[in-house]
Design a protein around this motif. Structure first.
Motif, short mmCIF file in Angstrom:
data_model
loop_
_atom_site.label_atom_id
_atom_site.label_comp_id
_atom_site.label_asym_id
_atom_site.label_seq_id
_atom_site.Cartn_x
_atom_site.Cartn_y
_atom_site.Cartn_z
N LEU A 200 -31.21 -55.79 -2.21
CA LEU A 200 -32.17 -54.68 -2.15
C LEU A 200 -31.89 -53.79 -0.94
O LEU A 200 -32.00 -52.57 -1.01
N SER A 201 -31.54 -54.42 0.19
CA SER A 201 -31.23 -53.63 1.39
C SER A 201 -30.03 -52.72 1.13
O SER A 201 -30.03 -51.57 1.58
N ALA A 202 -29.02 -53.24 0.42
CA ALA A 202 -27.85 -52.42 0.14
C ALA A 202 -28.23 -51.24 -0.75
O ALA A 202 -27.75 -50.12 -0.56
N ILE A 203 -29.12 -51.51 -1.72
CA ILE A 203 -29.58 -50.41 -2.57
C ILE A 203 -30.32 -49.38 -1.72
O ILE A 203 -30.13 -48.17 -1.87
N GLY A 204 -31.18 -49.88 -0.82
CA GLY A 204 -31.93 -48.97 0.05
C GLY A 204 -31.00 -48.15 0.93
O GLY A 204 -31.21 -46.96 1.13
N LEU A 205 -29.94 -48.79 1.43
CA LEU A 205 -28.96 -48.09 2.27
C LEU A 205 -28.31 -46.96 1.49
O LEU A 205 -28.17 -45.83 1.97
N PHE A 206 -27.93 -47.26 0.24
CA PHE A 206 -27.29 -46.23 -0.58
C PHE A 206 -28.25 -45.08 -0.85
O PHE A 206 -27.90 -43.91 -0.69
N LEU A 207 -29.48 -45.44 -1.25
CA LEU A 207 -30.46 -44.38 -1.53
C LEU A 207 -30.72 -43.55 -0.29
O LEU A 207 -30.96 -42.35 -0.37
N SER A 208 -30.63 -44.20 0.87
CA SER A 208 -30.89 -43.50 2.12
C SER A 208 -29.80 -42.49 2.44
O SER A 208 -30.05 -41.51 3.15
N THR A 209 -28.58 -42.73 1.93
CA THR A 209 -27.51 -41.76 2.19
C THR A 209 -27.63 -40.54 1.28
O THR A 209 -26.94 -39.55 1.48
N LEU A 210 -28.49 -40.64 0.25
CA LEU A 210 -28.57 -39.56 -0.72
C LEU A 210 -29.48 -38.44 -0.27
O LEU A 210 -29.43 -37.35 -0.79
N THR A 211 -30.35 -38.73 0.68
CA THR A 211 -31.42 -37.78 0.98
C THR A 211 -31.62 -37.66 2.48
O THR A 211 -31.14 -38.49 3.25
N VAL A 212 -32.32 -36.62 2.88
CA VAL A 212 -32.72 -36.51 4.28
C VAL A 212 -34.21 -36.76 4.42
O VAL A 212 -34.76 -36.60 5.48
N VAL A 213 -34.85 -37.12 3.31
CA VAL A 213 -36.29 -37.41 3.34
C VAL A 213 -36.46 -38.93 3.29
O VAL A 213 -36.32 -39.53 2.23
N PRO A 214 -36.73 -39.57 4.42
CA PRO A 214 -36.76 -41.04 4.42
C PRO A 214 -37.81 -41.61 3.47
O PRO A 214 -37.56 -42.63 2.83
N VAL A 215 -38.96 -40.92 3.33
CA VAL A 215 -40.00 -41.45 2.45
C VAL A 215 -39.48 -41.56 1.02
O VAL A 215 -39.79 -42.51 0.30
N GLY A 216 -38.67 -40.58 0.62
CA GLY A 216 -38.11 -40.62 -0.72
C GLY A 216 -37.25 -41.85 -0.94
O GLY A 216 -37.38 -42.55 -1.94
N ALA A 217 -36.37 -42.13 0.04
CA ALA A 217 -35.50 -43.29 -0.09
C ALA A 217 -36.30 -44.58 -0.08
O ALA A 217 -36.03 -45.51 -0.84
N MET A 218 -37.33 -44.65 0.78
CA MET A 218 -38.17 -45.85 0.84
C MET A 218 -38.86 -46.09 -0.50
O MET A 218 -38.81 -47.19 -1.06
N ALA A 219 -39.50 -45.03 -1.01
CA ALA A 219 -40.24 -45.17 -2.26
C ALA A 219 -39.30 -45.55 -3.39
O ALA A 219 -39.60 -46.43 -4.19
N ALA A 220 -38.12 -44.90 -3.42
CA ALA A 220 -37.18 -45.20 -4.49
C ALA A 220 -36.74 -46.66 -4.43
O ALA A 220 -36.63 -47.33 -5.46
#
Lengths: 294, 393
Positions: A200-220
């Motif tokens: 899950l952390s790896a997924i979060g890391l990837f989602l985090s590289t997609l956006t500059v809005v951290p809340v979006g990556a967290m929620a996703a």
């Protein structure tokens, strides 16, 4: 939390001088990352929220009447006889939502958080390199994955010992172990859960590289974990189940058998390694080709 | 990224466009791991799922030789993990939320629960007097431990234990009876023996290509009924090529591609298990029940024979048909038995109304409860059960 980030910059900038020693630069980057992560008030709030789960369970059981066996989550009825079961119950209760939630917050924040604060480019100005920054960020998220279940387990054992008698623990197989070995089992379960959350952390890391809005990556990230668990419950998707990263999350009961069953631990580790490889590679592909604008 | 910059210096323009090309190539190279990782994983999963090649083929054997090998196997101590999965077409039991369902050993629901869905059990056997079966449920476990003449049942879900002291004469017969009484996942050995006993002229027996079970090369004994009037299409038993121990059993329904029932070892060690696994003392705080001594162990309800779902159903049993077409029925209507069978919420939900009664239909077994309370069961299509019920009237 913004106040803690600038403290990060002089540190990495300071190590920028000896470019000939990349390893020490990576290590100090990791050290500073951990310092920032665990120096944050938000991280402490997350860990405190996790530690509140066993406290809540223990107090609720203490003030209410005895729980009949077989009702509520597993182990709940054992708490009044043995306080150490608070740790097992709390870890069980926190697996489906609270752990993924907190891990999602930390992992989703890794890259996007720096980007939204405008500190990402400063981090990359130092000769750290994007790959190393990605690795360090992932290591930080992993460190949280290790600390979070340990917090629940240790807080549970502590509050259980404070409110209830502590004695030999009955395992699922009917065998009985001394409290010292039970403590070892708690640590084993925490290790199991830490491994479980690596994917899950790896997924979060990837989602985090997609956006500059951290809340979006967290929620996703949190949504992904919920979707995976829902899919794991649908019999129509049975072919998919062994491939879902949440498939073995509740398999930590194997750590409470006598003799210990390592099968699910191994399957879980292999599965999570697969997720780390796939989403780590995706994060790498995205992060090193990304235009850093902030 | 404009590569056609109108630069005055042609040389620098050339250089820049060259850099853009390499940049583009490098961009693609950086996505390469993201493409490669799933491919490598898919390839690995595919390679793992392929049947292991016969690197060291077993000497060819006739079906009779394989049967003999299986019948004469002398493996009495091993430890292993058995996985069983059944898709019999019964409604799935909720995995959680039924607090007493898996615990109440012996009830029809617990038998069906064990015979449906997926179960993993660890099996330890040492000699004829030491055995342990651990059915590993999620965050729970059901145990049967036999140590000498003591047999313990334990369910972690409600922390209950039950104890039986076996009488002297019950000690030498095979262990299988004890397992059947408990309604615990039987080992492949026991299940295969049952099917081997059925081998007679009604059945075509052949040996298929070698298979690999739990990492061991095994003969694949294929049993096919010669009649169309049964639900069973094919039974495959993997017999260890070295020692003849049955390692897995698969039953495929007629016309189906995948087995409706499969049970087999996923890991197996032929070393004698550690003796400590056979010691069992009920944990403190558990409810311990002393069960009456079984006087005649042969009368214990046999969960695997059709009609054995309820002890009452074995009174006045009538048998029609032979071989695969056998239909067992209760001769007289014992309404109480039928009522109690249908009172179980699970069974009453699964049973559908048909002319003449209610039918409990699974992929391999049909049970008909007639309106006047008689029960007919067999591995045959429902029409045959109705015919048998009509003929017996």
């Amino acid at each position: 939390m913004p106040s803690s980030v600038p403290a990060d910059i002089p540190n990495t900038a300071g190590t920028a001088l000896p470019a000939a020693a990349p390893r020490s630069s990576g290590l100090s980057l990791l050290a500073s990352e951990l310092r920032v992560l665990f120096g944050r008030r938000r991280t402490w709030a997350l860990l405190l929220a996790l530690a509140a789960i066993p406290v809540l369970i223990a107090v609720a059981v203490k003030v209410s009447s005895a729980v009949p066996p077989g009702r509520g989550p597993a182990f709940l009825d054992r708490i009044t006889q043995n306080g150490l079961f608070v740790a097992f119950t709390a870890m069980l209760v926190s697996v489906p939502l609270f752990m993924p939630l907190t891990v999602g917050v930390v992992a989703g924040d890794t890259i996007a958080g720096e980007a939204s604060l405008g500190t990402l480019r400063y981090l990359l100005v130092a000769p750290a390199g994007r790959v190393r920054l990605l690795l360090v960020k992932y290591a930080g998220a992993l460190a949280f994955c290790i600390v979070a279940p340990l917090t629940v387990g240790l807080a549970g054992a502590a509050i259980g010992a404070a409110l209830f008698p502590v004695g030999p623990v009955t395992l699922l197989s009917g065998g009985v172990v001394q409290p010292s070995e039970a403590a070892l089992r708690i640590v084993l379960i925490a290790a199991y859960l830490a491994v479980s959350l690596a994917g899950l952390s790896a997924i979060g890391l990837f989602l985090s590289t997609l956006t500059v809005v951290p809340v979006g990556a967290m929620a996703a990230t949190v949504v992904v974990s919920v979707v995976s668990q829902v899919a794991d419950q649908l019999p129509q998707l049975e072919w998919l189940h062994p491939w879902l990263f949440s498939h073995y999350w509740l398999g930590f009961g194997d750590m409470l058998r006598q003799p210990l069953a390592w099968d699910s631990f191994a399957s879980n580790a292999i599965l999570q390694a697969g997720y780390v490889a796939v989403f780590g590679a995706l994060a790498y592909g995205r992060f090193v080709t990304k235009d850093i604008l902030s | 990224m404009g590569s056609n910059t109108l630069d005055s210096s042609g040389r620098s323009q050339e250089k820049r466009s060259w850099r853009n090309v390499t940049d583009g190539r490098r961009m693609w190279l950086r996505w390469l791991p993201a493409v490669a990782a799933p491919l490598v994983i898919a390839a690995g999963a595919l390679a793992g799922s392929l049947p292991a090649g016969a690197s060291n083929p077993l000497p060819a054997k006739t079906p009779a030789q394989v049967l003999e090998l299986a019948a004469s196997h002398q493996v009495h101590s091993f430890s292993g993990t058995v996985e069983q999965s059944a898709e019999l077409g019964l409604p799935g039991l909720p995995a959680t939320g039924k607090p007493s369902a898996p615990a109440a050993a012996g009830s029809a629901a617990s038998v069906i629960e064990l015979l449906s869905g997926k179960h993993t059990a660890r099996v330890y056997l040492d000699g004829k007097d030491n055995a342990r079966v651990q059915v590993m449920d999620q965050l729970a476990e059901r145990d049967v431990v036999r140590h000498g003449s003591d047999v313990w049942f334990y369910s972690s879900k409600d922390n209950t234990a039950a104890h039986v002291t076996l009488p002297e004469h019950a000690q030498d017969p095979s262990l299988s009876k004890d397992h059947h009484m408990a309604g615990v996942t039987p080992t492949p050995a026991e299940l295969a023996q049952k099917f081997l006993a059925k081998v007679d002229p009604t059945t075509a027996v052949s040996v298929g290509p070698d298979v690999s079970v739990a990492g061991r090369a095994a003969y694949n004994l294929l049993i096919e009924p010669r009649t169309d009037a049964t639900l069973v299409g094919k039974v495959a038993i993997a017999v260890d090529g070295e020692n003849g121990m049955p390692l897995s059993l698969q039953v495929t329904a007629r016309g189906a591609d995948t087995p409706a029932f499969r049970s087999g070892f996923t890991s197996l060690s032929l070393d004698a298990p550690d003796q400590s696994v056979f010691n069992f003392t009920p944990p403190p705080g558990s409810t311990v029940k002393e069960l009456p001594v079984p006087d005649k162990p042969r009368d214990a309800p046999d969960v695997h024979s059709p009609g054995g779902m309820h002890p009452d159903a074995r009174k006045d049993v009538s048998v029609t048909g032979t071989g695969w077409e056998t239909v067992l029925g209760t001769a007289r209507g014992s309404a109480a038995a039928a009522d109690s069978l249908l009172q179980d919420p699970l069974l009453s939900q699964a049973a559908v109304a048909v002319p003449g009664g209610r039918l409990l239909s699974t992929a391999l077994l049909n049970v008909l409860v007639t309106d006047d309370g008689r029960i007919f069961a067999g591995m045959v299509p429902p029409e045959r059960l109705q015919a048998a019920a009509a003929a017996a009237q």
